[in-house]
Every structure is written in C-alpha cells, then in structure tokens.
Design a protein around this motif. Sequence first.
Motif, short mmCIF file in Angstrom:
data_model
loop_
_atom_site.label_atom_id
_atom_site.label_comp_id
_atom_site.label_asym_id
_atom_site.label_seq_id
_atom_site.Cartn_x
_atom_site.Cartn_y
_atom_site.Cartn_z
N HIS A 65 0.93 -1.16 0.02
CA HIS A 65 -0.04 -0.07 -0.05
C HIS A 65 0.77 1.17 -0.03
N ILE A 66 1.16 1.69 -1.33
CA ILE A 66 2.32 2.82 -1.34
C ILE A 66 1.37 4.09 -1.82
N GLY A 67 1.15 4.99 -1.35
CA GLY A 67 0.65 6.23 -1.83
C GLY A 67 1.60 7.01 -2.72
N SER A 68 1.31 8.08 -3.25
CA SER A 68 2.23 9.23 -3.95
C SER A 68 3.06 9.70 -2.85
N CYS A 69 4.28 9.93 -3.32
CA CYS A 69 5.36 10.41 -2.32
C CYS A 69 6.62 10.97 -3.08
N ILE A 70 7.15 11.82 -2.34
CA ILE A 70 8.19 12.67 -3.03
C ILE A 70 9.48 12.11 -2.15
N PHE A 71 10.62 11.98 -2.86
CA PHE A 71 11.87 11.72 -2.29
C PHE A 71 12.99 12.65 -2.41
N ASN B 259 3.58 -1.06 -13.20
CA ASN B 259 4.50 -0.53 -14.40
C ASN B 259 5.20 0.68 -13.70
N PHE B 260 6.31 0.85 -14.18
CA PHE B 260 7.24 1.84 -13.60
C PHE B 260 7.74 2.99 -15.02
N GLN B 261 7.15 3.97 -14.96
CA GLN B 261 7.60 4.97 -16.10
C GLN B 261 8.36 6.26 -15.28
N LYS B 262 9.25 6.60 -16.15
CA LYS B 262 10.19 7.89 -15.61
C LYS B 262 10.38 8.63 -16.58
N ILE B 263 10.26 9.90 -16.12
CA ILE B 263 10.75 11.33 -17.05
C ILE B 263 11.27 12.36 -16.24
N ASN B 264 12.00 12.78 -16.90
CA ASN B 264 12.63 14.14 -16.22
C ASN B 264 12.11 15.44 -16.51
N ALA B 265 11.86 16.15 -15.38
CA ALA B 265 11.06 17.62 -15.62
C ALA B 265 11.87 18.45 -16.45
N LEU C 46 8.98 11.35 -11.58
CA LEU C 46 9.26 12.51 -12.21
C LEU C 46 10.58 13.04 -11.58
N ASP C 47 11.77 12.77 -12.16
CA ASP C 47 13.12 13.24 -11.76
C ASP C 47 13.15 14.77 -11.63
N GLU C 48 13.87 15.33 -10.84
CA GLU C 48 14.01 16.64 -10.81
C GLU C 48 12.73 17.45 -10.80
N CYS C 49 11.79 16.93 -10.02
CA CYS C 49 10.42 17.38 -10.06
C CYS C 49 10.17 18.84 -9.61
N HIS C 50 11.18 19.42 -8.96
CA HIS C 50 11.08 20.97 -8.41
C HIS C 50 11.40 21.89 -9.58
N PHE D 186 2.31 8.83 -7.84
CA PHE D 186 3.18 9.72 -8.22
C PHE D 186 4.50 9.48 -7.31
N ILE D 187 5.78 9.59 -7.57
CA ILE D 187 6.91 9.62 -7.09
C ILE D 187 7.83 10.72 -7.50
N GLY D 188 8.15 11.70 -6.84
CA GLY D 188 8.84 12.78 -7.29
C GLY D 188 10.17 12.63 -6.75
N SER D 189 11.13 12.81 -7.51
CA SER D 189 12.75 12.77 -6.82
C SER D 189 13.36 14.16 -7.08
N THR D 190 13.93 14.62 -6.11
CA THR D 190 14.32 16.00 -6.19
C THR D 190 15.57 16.19 -5.18
N THR D 191 16.60 17.00 -5.56
CA THR D 191 17.60 17.29 -4.42
C THR D 191 17.21 18.56 -3.55
#
Length: 420
Positions: free
Chosen positions: A41-47, A69-75, A105-109, A130-135
């Motif tokens: 049970h994983i909801g949308s999250c931001i790393f 399914n895993f889909q990856k895009i870069n912002a 979504l990489d670099e989601c910021h 949704f999984i956002g990834s950002t530094t």
Amino acid sequence: MNNEKTPLAQKLRPTSLKDFVGQKHIVGENKMLYRAINFGHIGSCIFYGPPGTGKTTLANIIAKSLNGNFQKINAVSSGVGDAKAIIDRARKDKAMFGIDTYLLLDECHRWSKAQSDCVLEAIEDGSIIFIGSTTENPYTSMTRAIVSRCHVFEFKKLDLEDIVNLINRALKEGFELPIEMTEGAKKYLADACGGDARLALNSLELAVMTTNFSTDKKIHIDEKIISESINKKPLSISVDMYYDLLSAFCKSIRGSDSEGALYYAMRLIKSGIDPLIIARRLIAHCSEDIGMADSNASLLALNAYLAIEKMGLPEGLLPLSHAIIYACEAEKSNSVYLAMHKAEEDVEKYGDLPVPSHLKNHPVTNADGHGKYLYPHDFGGYCKQQYLPDEIKNHTYYIPSSNGREKNLVRKKKRGNKDV
C-alpha cells in the motif's frame, strides 16, 4: 544491452529492499515505508535528498515489489504532453488489467505550477502513483498542491560504512578482473565521495579501467589512484591529526586568536581537507561562540561558504580568511548556545504541552475577554503576554550577555518589559 558497456553503478543497482543500501530511517525494518511496501500500500510520495542516495533506485524497487508499471520522465526534458500520455495509458492498464502505474518524475522541482497541475487529478483519483525525486526541499521548491497530496521522505547521505560495503560488493561482483584495493583507498574513497554512492562507484570504475596490470597480473588500487579518479587530493595527515587541527581551529576562534585560526585553517586546507568543512565549522561557531554579540559574523561566515562553493580555490580563500578574522576579533557570547539547550531540555522534560489558547490558530476567548491575543503592533511593537505553556511560563532561555550588541538588548528588555 551489452553488459560490458553498462556503467558499474547501473550493474550494481539493487532490485530488492534487502540489497538496498542506506536510508534506514525510512526503509529500515518496521519503518513506515518498509511496512507500506510489504503491505502493498504505497501512496504518492516525494523523495528528496542529495544525489547518489538511492531515490531512483528505491522508486524502481517499489514498482517491482508491487508488480506495477514503472515510467520515468525528467522534469527538465519532459513536459505536460509526456505526462498526459503516461496517465492515459495508466488509466487503461488499471481499468483493463488492474495494474498500477508508478510515475517517477526526476528533478520534479523544475516543473512549474501549470505543469504540476496536469498530474493532480491523476494523483487524486489513483490513476497513477506519483513519485517525485528531487535534490531540493519540496516544501520550498514545489507547488503546495502537489506536496500536500504526497508523503515526503528525506534521504540522507550514505555513511562511511555503507559506502565501504558498497565498494566491497563492487570489487566482488562488478568486475571480471583481479583487483586488489587497499583498505586505506576504500576508506579514502568512502570519505571523499561525500555520501554519494554513484560518485563512489563511478570513481572506482574509472580507477580500475585506467590502471594497468602489475607484474602479478592484478590491478592494484591505492589512495593515489583513487584521488586522481575522484579528482580530490588525498589527505597528507592522519585521522587523529585531522581532528586535532580542527579542534585547534575551533578553539582559536573561541579564544579570539586570528593568527591561530588562520594557521590551522590553512594547515587543514593544504593537507587536502575540503575548505567547505572549515566554512561549515565557522558558521556553527559564529552562532555558538559569538551569537547575538555580533550577528554580522554569521552573515560573513555564510558568505564565505557560498564564495568557496561558487568560486572554488584559490579565490574563495580570501572571503574565508576575511570571515575567520572577523569571527576571531568579534565580541563573544554563548547565550544563543545556552538558550538552545535550555529549550531542548524543557522539550525533553515536559513533552507535548498544550499551546496557550490565545496563541492557537483559532484563539478561544472567554466571555470576559480573558485569553484574547494581544497584537503587539497595537501597543507600539511590544506588549507583555504569555507565550510559553502554563507549566513552563516563567522559564527563561535566552539571557543576553554584557558583550557587544547584547548590552543594548539587556537595556531594551528592561525598558520594554511592562504588562498590558
């Protein structure tokens, strides 16, 4: 894909939680994200966190663990059209096959509010996870609408032990070559990469692939080779000497000795220490040992840190030296340090005390007007009223010293401390 051309970091990318390195505070056994993955049970999250700490890897593991399914895009390189295409397909897969789609979504910021809005409905109705990834810190760099719909997890830099374990695994599984790497080189690489697993593996791979076989038909990797691969000078001092010099630097600042502080700072930098370490310690001591006696010291220390970060060496040494001398010559006070620890002690001792009614987001005022919040600007900028919870309402944390600017704060407090 030709395995010979696959980067080492990609070869060793974990595919399950048991192989995942670091981040025990969020995926350690019985931690929330660990439980969520196991319960499916994983909801949308931001790393968010520094590069090379496993954000993308963990997103892949989540999708694989839950058969999605895993889909990856870069912002930076993708736009609204790319996201909408994935969302449309995700809705069809969910309706026809019951398969969830995880959109990383990489670099989601980097996405604007208009771009972010295109995924809001899909997050809300469950069409995608949704999984956002950002530094960057999402609370300050992303739109509130997205952040409020996601769990936010902060990733930390990997510690030395994690990096050393990763290096050992890479030497064992990542190369089909006989490699001998000294323990000193492993520890040096683990320290020099700054908690970035990707940087550590990329540097190790470069070192191995650019080093000739020795007469014993093995590739030998030492600190010198690693330092060239990571483009960072190896330390010319022992670990004990490093901490002794750093201690002497800090105590010279506290003791107002400009010559000592400058000397130890230059000794450390010449020995190969990252000058940002010096700047970070300087920032800390400007609050710990100078504090409110001269707040300009903190501003100069922060400016020195940014100068080194943006300009590098040798130019950055001038503003760093400027800030060090200013900190040494400034009036000293540890009142901020003491106040911080007193507040911490009360938090630990008294636990979760209730906020006074008149300070709450929706104040509760009694019929007689008691408990009404007094707006300080209606009283010339200051009026005395209770701010701490009842149990500790008379506790004092910050006590100004008689040094520097704090002398005026003492007089101001005495002059303005009147009841309304």
